[in-house]
Design a protein around this motif. Sequence first.
Motif, PDB file in Angstrom:
ATOM      1  N   ILE A 104     134.829 -15.741   2.091  1.00  0.00           N
ATOM      2  CA  ILE A 104     134.622 -17.173   1.865  1.00  0.00           C
ATOM      3  C   ILE A 104     135.958 -17.863   2.108  1.00  0.00           C
ATOM      4  O   ILE A 104     136.994 -17.387   1.648  1.00  0.00           O
ATOM      5  CB  ILE A 104     134.196 -17.498   0.421  1.00  0.00           C
ATOM      6  CG1 ILE A 104     132.867 -16.857   0.067  1.00  0.00           C
ATOM      7  CG2 ILE A 104     134.091 -19.004   0.221  1.00  0.00           C
ATOM      8  CD1 ILE A 104     132.449 -17.125  -1.369  1.00  0.00           C
ATOM      9  N   GLN A 105     135.917 -18.978   2.827  1.00  0.00           N
ATOM     10  CA  GLN A 105     137.114 -19.794   3.041  1.00  0.00           C
ATOM     11  C   GLN A 105     136.783 -21.234   2.668  1.00  0.00           C
ATOM     12  O   GLN A 105     135.672 -21.695   2.904  1.00  0.00           O
ATOM     13  CB  GLN A 105     137.542 -19.766   4.515  1.00  0.00           C
ATOM     14  CG  GLN A 105     137.899 -18.417   5.047  1.00  0.00           C
ATOM     15  CD  GLN A 105     138.148 -18.457   6.548  1.00  0.00           C
ATOM     16  OE1 GLN A 105     137.867 -19.433   7.238  1.00  0.00           O
ATOM     17  NE2 GLN A 105     138.673 -17.357   7.065  1.00  0.00           N
ATOM     18  N   HIS A 151     132.094 -29.751   4.980  1.00  0.00           N
ATOM     19  CA  HIS A 151     131.097 -29.183   5.886  1.00  0.00           C
ATOM     20  C   HIS A 151     130.870 -27.747   5.456  1.00  0.00           C
ATOM     21  O   HIS A 151     131.828 -27.035   5.137  1.00  0.00           O
ATOM     22  CB  HIS A 151     131.590 -29.189   7.340  1.00  0.00           C
ATOM     23  CG  HIS A 151     131.917 -30.547   7.856  1.00  0.00           C
ATOM     24  ND1 HIS A 151     130.965 -31.412   8.327  1.00  0.00           N
ATOM     25  CD2 HIS A 151     133.091 -31.202   7.953  1.00  0.00           C
ATOM     26  CE1 HIS A 151     131.546 -32.530   8.706  1.00  0.00           C
ATOM     27  NE2 HIS A 151     132.836 -32.429   8.487  1.00  0.00           N
ATOM     28  N   LEU A 152     129.624 -27.302   5.456  1.00  0.00           N
ATOM     29  CA  LEU A 152     129.287 -25.917   5.166  1.00  0.00           C
ATOM     30  C   LEU A 152     129.003 -25.204   6.478  1.00  0.00           C
ATOM     31  O   LEU A 152     128.215 -25.688   7.292  1.00  0.00           O
ATOM     32  CB  LEU A 152     128.063 -25.837   4.247  1.00  0.00           C
ATOM     33  CG  LEU A 152     127.518 -24.435   3.980  1.00  0.00           C
ATOM     34  CD1 LEU A 152     128.541 -23.577   3.238  1.00  0.00           C
ATOM     35  CD2 LEU A 152     126.217 -24.513   3.193  1.00  0.00           C
ATOM     36  N   VAL A 175     136.219 -27.727   5.018  1.00  0.00           N
ATOM     37  CA  VAL A 175     135.175 -26.814   5.490  1.00  0.00           C
ATOM     38  C   VAL A 175     135.035 -25.665   4.493  1.00  0.00           C
ATOM     39  O   VAL A 175     136.020 -25.016   4.142  1.00  0.00           O
ATOM     40  CB  VAL A 175     135.504 -26.244   6.886  1.00  0.00           C
ATOM     41  CG1 VAL A 175     134.439 -25.257   7.332  1.00  0.00           C
ATOM     42  CG2 VAL A 175     135.655 -27.357   7.906  1.00  0.00           C
ATOM     43  N   LEU A 176     133.811 -25.454   4.042  1.00  0.00           N
ATOM     44  CA  LEU A 176     133.467 -24.271   3.251  1.00  0.00           C
ATOM     45  C   LEU A 176     132.772 -23.323   4.216  1.00  0.00           C
ATOM     46  O   LEU A 176     131.717 -23.652   4.760  1.00  0.00           O
ATOM     47  CB  LEU A 176     132.537 -24.631   2.088  1.00  0.00           C
ATOM     48  CG  LEU A 176     132.019 -23.455   1.263  1.00  0.00           C
ATOM     49  CD1 LEU A 176     133.177 -22.697   0.600  1.00  0.00           C
ATOM     50  CD2 LEU A 176     131.023 -23.926   0.224  1.00  0.00           C
ATOM     51  N   ILE A 227     131.164 -19.687  -6.479  1.00  0.00           N
ATOM     52  CA  ILE A 227     130.300 -19.620  -5.292  1.00  0.00           C
ATOM     53  C   ILE A 227     130.044 -18.163  -4.918  1.00  0.00           C
ATOM     54  O   ILE A 227     128.910 -17.776  -4.621  1.00  0.00           O
ATOM     55  CB  ILE A 227     130.906 -20.406  -4.111  1.00  0.00           C
ATOM     56  CG1 ILE A 227     130.953 -21.901  -4.457  1.00  0.00           C
ATOM     57  CG2 ILE A 227     130.096 -20.178  -2.829  1.00  0.00           C
ATOM     58  CD1 ILE A 227     131.760 -22.739  -3.485  1.00  0.00           C
ATOM     59  N   ARG A 228     131.083 -17.340  -4.950  1.00  0.00           N
ATOM     60  CA  ARG A 228     130.933 -15.908  -4.655  1.00  0.00           C
ATOM     61  C   ARG A 228     129.947 -15.266  -5.638  1.00  0.00           C
ATOM     62  O   ARG A 228     129.101 -14.466  -5.252  1.00  0.00           O
ATOM     63  CB  ARG A 228     132.280 -15.196  -4.713  1.00  0.00           C
ATOM     64  CG  ARG A 228     132.196 -13.704  -4.425  1.00  0.00           C
ATOM     65  CD  ARG A 228     133.562 -13.034  -4.462  1.00  0.00           C
ATOM     66  NE  ARG A 228     134.440 -13.511  -3.418  1.00  0.00           N
ATOM     67  CZ  ARG A 228     134.414 -13.083  -2.147  1.00  0.00           C
ATOM     68  NH1 ARG A 228     133.548 -12.169  -1.789  1.00  0.00           N
ATOM     69  NH2 ARG A 228     135.253 -13.570  -1.266  1.00  0.00           N
TER      70      ARG A 228
END
Length: 146
Positions: free
Chosen positions: A23-24, A71-72, A33-34, A5-6
């Motif tokens: 990013i978490q 969830h984003l 949760v992203l 994703i990064r």
Amino acid sequence: MLTTIRGFAEPLLTDMAMELVEIQFRREGHGWVLRLFIDKEGGVAIDDCVAVSREISAYLEVEDLIDHAYHLEVSSPGLERPLKKRDDFIRFAGKLVRIKLREPAAGQRVLIGTLQGMEGDSVVLALDGETVRVDMENISKARLTL
């Protein structure tokens, strides 16, 4: 997964004149949760968050990297922004920072002082009228503070 994703998000944000701060991906009370924290010169507006969210959502939908519900969230890092990269310590010189250390320096594990920038691999702080140098490898967390 976060590395993938990064790898997508960083060039996307660069093209949008923004940067990826952090990013978490974690389980919270309402599920997974992203969370992406973004920043840009002059600060992040809600429209920036919406635009990034739209792009990241489309990417995640196509790539199908996460195989369960989540969830984003895309947001600003806030006033107490984390400092992670060498460039962060240069960019925010003159600001008040809080640094947690792995090993004590100047007799302390937590330093609160004015960031002076970088010298080699050391972060330079003005702390109670003294100049303190902390090796980047000794920093466990650093952030701007009020």
